[in-house]
Design a protein around this motif. Structure first.
Motif, PDB file in Angstrom:
ATOM      1  N   HIS A 172       0.932  -1.273  -0.009  1.00  0.00           N
ATOM      2  CA  HIS A 172      -0.046   0.031   0.042  1.00  0.00           C
ATOM      3  C   HIS A 172       0.707   1.235  -0.105  1.00  0.00           C
ATOM      4  O   HIS A 172       1.374   1.824   0.938  1.00  0.00           O
ATOM      5  CB  HIS A 172      -1.046   0.097   1.254  1.00  0.00           C
ATOM      6  CG  HIS A 172      -2.058   1.230   1.278  1.00  0.00           C
ATOM      7  ND1 HIS A 172      -3.015   1.274   0.292  1.00  0.00           N
ATOM      8  CD2 HIS A 172      -1.920   2.193   1.979  1.00  0.00           C
ATOM      9  CE1 HIS A 172      -3.569   2.312   0.501  1.00  0.00           C
ATOM     10  NE2 HIS A 172      -3.101   2.996   1.481  1.00  0.00           N
TER      11      HIS A 172
ATOM     12  N   HIS B 114       0.914   5.505  -1.834  1.00  0.00           N
ATOM     13  CA  HIS B 114       0.380   6.413  -2.837  1.00  0.00           C
ATOM     14  C   HIS B 114       1.738   7.105  -3.612  1.00  0.00           C
ATOM     15  O   HIS B 114       2.381   8.001  -3.055  1.00  0.00           O
ATOM     16  CB  HIS B 114      -0.335   7.455  -1.976  1.00  0.00           C
ATOM     17  CG  HIS B 114      -1.664   6.709  -1.566  1.00  0.00           C
ATOM     18  ND1 HIS B 114      -2.780   6.933  -1.998  1.00  0.00           N
ATOM     19  CD2 HIS B 114      -1.694   6.054  -0.183  1.00  0.00           C
ATOM     20  CE1 HIS B 114      -3.697   6.159  -1.243  1.00  0.00           C
ATOM     21  NE2 HIS B 114      -2.877   5.923  -0.220  1.00  0.00           N
TER      22      HIS B 114
ATOM     23  N   HIS C 113      -9.147   1.392   0.353  1.00  0.00           N
ATOM     24  CA  HIS C 113      -9.009   1.528   2.082  1.00  0.00           C
ATOM     25  C   HIS C 113     -10.178   1.125   3.044  1.00  0.00           C
ATOM     26  O   HIS C 113     -11.238   1.071   2.274  1.00  0.00           O
ATOM     27  CB  HIS C 113      -8.781   3.210   2.359  1.00  0.00           C
ATOM     28  CG  HIS C 113      -7.496   3.741   1.650  1.00  0.00           C
ATOM     29  ND1 HIS C 113      -7.754   4.135   0.546  1.00  0.00           N
ATOM     30  CD2 HIS C 113      -6.291   4.088   2.339  1.00  0.00           C
ATOM     31  CE1 HIS C 113      -6.417   4.706   0.031  1.00  0.00           C
ATOM     32  NE2 HIS C 113      -5.681   4.690   1.153  1.00  0.00           N
TER      33      HIS C 113
ATOM     34  N   HIS D 283      -5.358  -0.586   5.893  1.00  0.00           N
ATOM     35  CA  HIS D 283      -5.427  -0.089   7.191  1.00  0.00           C
ATOM     36  C   HIS D 283      -6.296  -1.104   8.295  1.00  0.00           C
ATOM     37  O   HIS D 283      -5.681  -1.594   9.182  1.00  0.00           O
ATOM     38  CB  HIS D 283      -6.081   1.411   7.359  1.00  0.00           C
ATOM     39  CG  HIS D 283      -5.117   2.327   6.644  1.00  0.00           C
ATOM     40  ND1 HIS D 283      -3.908   2.792   7.362  1.00  0.00           N
ATOM     41  CD2 HIS D 283      -5.336   2.752   5.592  1.00  0.00           C
ATOM     42  CE1 HIS D 283      -3.293   3.531   6.423  1.00  0.00           C
ATOM     43  NE2 HIS D 283      -4.087   3.810   5.353  1.00  0.00           N
TER      44      HIS D 283
ATOM     45  N   ASP E 247       2.031   3.043   3.025  1.00  0.00           N
ATOM     46  CA  ASP E 247       1.257   4.178   2.854  1.00  0.00           C
ATOM     47  C   ASP E 247       1.920   5.794   2.817  1.00  0.00           C
ATOM     48  O   ASP E 247       1.496   6.525   3.597  1.00  0.00           O
ATOM     49  CB  ASP E 247       0.267   4.110   3.900  1.00  0.00           C
ATOM     50  CG  ASP E 247      -0.875   4.873   3.834  1.00  0.00           C
ATOM     51  OD1 ASP E 247      -1.416   5.187   2.644  1.00  0.00           O
ATOM     52  OD2 ASP E 247      -1.415   5.385   4.879  1.00  0.00           O
TER      53      ASP E 247
HETATM   54 ZN   LIG Z   1      -3.641   4.756   1.838  1.00  0.00          ZN
END
Ligand SMILES: [Zn+2]
Length: 505
Positions: A101, A103, A267, A306, A358
């Motif tokens: 995960h 971005h 998410h 998460h 993340d």
């Molecule tokens: Zn995220």
């Protein structure tokens, strides 16, 4: 920006010879199982596949042949490159890390926005940055190339050989990102963010029709780009999270996953306010997981990031649907989202859990950093609950960073550990590298002459702790993706004395 697939020369497809590696190999083939293999031979084909493994080679058991002679006699193969670190107790091979995960577009925001709650953090920092990738001019391609090259290079140099990325809603720069993955040499799942309403930041959203058009562009482009028979770049269906997606879009994405056989990432249950928002927007759904399930988005190819505040019923559903969780402890701490009970997910609920940086909710783009943080967060959770069983071990953490990640990205038979038929996606760790932050002392090293195998193994386990808690990217000296060397920090180093590359034995 290259627009023709034939212009891209994937670094992880470059021409290489059969290579025999000899040294210490460490992996976690299953949950709770750490295997330390000294004096181990691993043969890798020109296609990057492991086709030979001999663990714990002892010459006295094989008429005192050297390891290389043993391989030659065994395989009747005399034409190969040979890489030998078996004599150096400070070096060992690990499977490449898998970040489930991250971005890519948020990389410039690393370290910014401390303790801003999720929904404010999105509006104040994230959406304005992601929106820069949607400008309709050449500048956006330059901007995207700068950011995307840096995030791929940074994660690869930290030993991440495969990652599941979120980009932005923009299809052109998302396709550019896939091209850069191929050029730089990292395996990647590429998720164009899908979000057709954004009530709090209207400048950054797409229409349902735009989303359909963009997804088609991406699927088509990546089919051209990805080399036949390989999984180097692949689209991943990415509804950002339920509050910014219409039911129509969620339904269409669920269907697309089936018709195109594509994995899914999103998410879930990161923050309590977010959970309330989902409840208000989808009053007919009992909980957050049901929103995704109702739209056919939960299956064995789904990564849920998460998953901090799940109900018992949601955990049961996630297990039954065989989804994976991406645990992001750094981000969960940085923006004060909470402590996910990962030990319980792994051992009681039997859910597959992997690790995610993340970025940029998380400030550390290194999975080694996330390993540290997941262990520390679990200790805090244990102090809070009084349950010693909430503490994660080093073995749990390495498993989540490698084999757990391989399962999450749908490649459990190809990545994550050293097995016949798997890809050689590997990192070489050197505790004695130039300017290493790890200090080892002679009596701590597991040498060849130890005699006692148990004692040697225990020393290696202790060294793993030293690497995890005081090591960093300086110790990740070489990285291979698909059997190709894509990072090499050992040029001009005294350590090159350990490498022998010979042909035609
Ligand atoms: Zn995220």
């Amino acid at each position: 920006m290259p627009s023709n697939a034939s212009l891209i020369e994937p670094k992880a497809m470059s021409s290489v010879s059969y290579t025999l590696y000899y040294g210490t190999f460490i992996h976690t083939p299953s949950l709770g199982d750490l295997e330390i293999c000294f004096n181990t031979l691993v043969g890798v084909t020109a296609a990057g596949d492991i086709d030979f493994i001999h663990k714990n080679y002892r010459p006295e058991e094989h008429d005192y042949q050297t390891a290389v002679q043993f391989f030659i006699n065994n395989r009747k193969n005399r034409h190969f490159d040979y890489v030998d670190y078996s004599q150096d107790p400070t070096k060992f091979f690990m499977p490449g890390f898998i970040d489930t995960h991250i971005h890519a577009s948020q990389f410039p925001n690393i370290g910014i926005g401390l303790d801003c709650p999720l929904l404010d953090w999105l509006n104040d920092y994230t959406f304005p940055l992601e929106n820069k990738f949607t400008d309709s001019n050449d500048e956006k391609l330059k901007f995207a190339k700068n950011v995307y090259s840096k995030v791929i290079q940074k994660t690869l140099t930290n030993g991440t050989t495969c990652a599941s990325y979120f980009t932005t809603i923009d299809p052109h720069t998302t396709n550019l990102f896939a091209e850069l993955l191929l050029e730089i040499g990292q395996r990647g799942f590429v998720g164009k963010v899908c979000m057709d309403h954004n009530d709090t930041y209207h400048d950054y959203e797409e229409s349902f029709e735009d989303c359909v058009d963009s997804m088609n562009k991406i699927i088509e482009r990546m089919a051209q780009l990805n080399p036949a028979e390989e999984t180097l770049v692949k689209p991943i269906i990415t509804p950002r999270f339920a509050p910014v997606c219409s039911r129509k879009m969620l339904k269409w994405l669920g269907k697309l996953s089936v018709t195109q056989d594509l994995p899914i990432q999103t998410h879930i249950s990161e923050n309590k306010k977010e959970i309330e928002l989902v409840h208000d927007m989808f009053p007919d759904c009992e909980d957050y997981a049901t929103v995704y399930d109702k739209h056919n988005l939960l299956n064995s190819q789904t990564i849920l990031a998460h998953a901090i505040h799940l109900t018992k019923k949601e955990r049961k559903m996630i297990r039954e649907k065989k989804c994976s969780i991406s645990h992001c402890p750094t981000s969960n701490t940085f923006i004060s989202s909470g402590e996910a009970p990962i030990k319980q997910y792994l051992y009681n609920d039997k859910i597959n859990v992997s690790l995610g940086t993340d970025v940029s909710g998380g400030f550390d783009s290194s999975i080694l950093g996330i390993i540290k943080h997941c262990i520390l967060v679990s200790h805090h959770l244990a102090m809070k609950t009084g349950r010693q069983g909430d503490k994660l071990t080093i073995i749990d953490a390495i498993y989540m960073a490698t084999q757990g990640g391989a399962k999450a990205v749908g490649m459990p038979d190809k990545l994550g550990s050293f097995e016949l038929g798997k890809k050689f996606d590997v990192q070489l760790i050197d505790l004695d590298s130039k300017e290493s932050n790890v200090d080892t002392f002679e009596w701590q090293l597991p040498t060849q002459h130890e005699g006692d195998h148990k004692k040697r193994t225990k020393k290696m386990e202790d060294l793993l702790g030293k690497w995890i808690f005081s090591g960093d990217d300086r110790n990740c000296v070489k990285v291979w993706c698909n059997g190709r060397l894509v990072i090499n920090k050992m040029h001009y180093s005294r350590d090159d004395r350990w490498v022998m590359v010979e042909k035609d034995f």
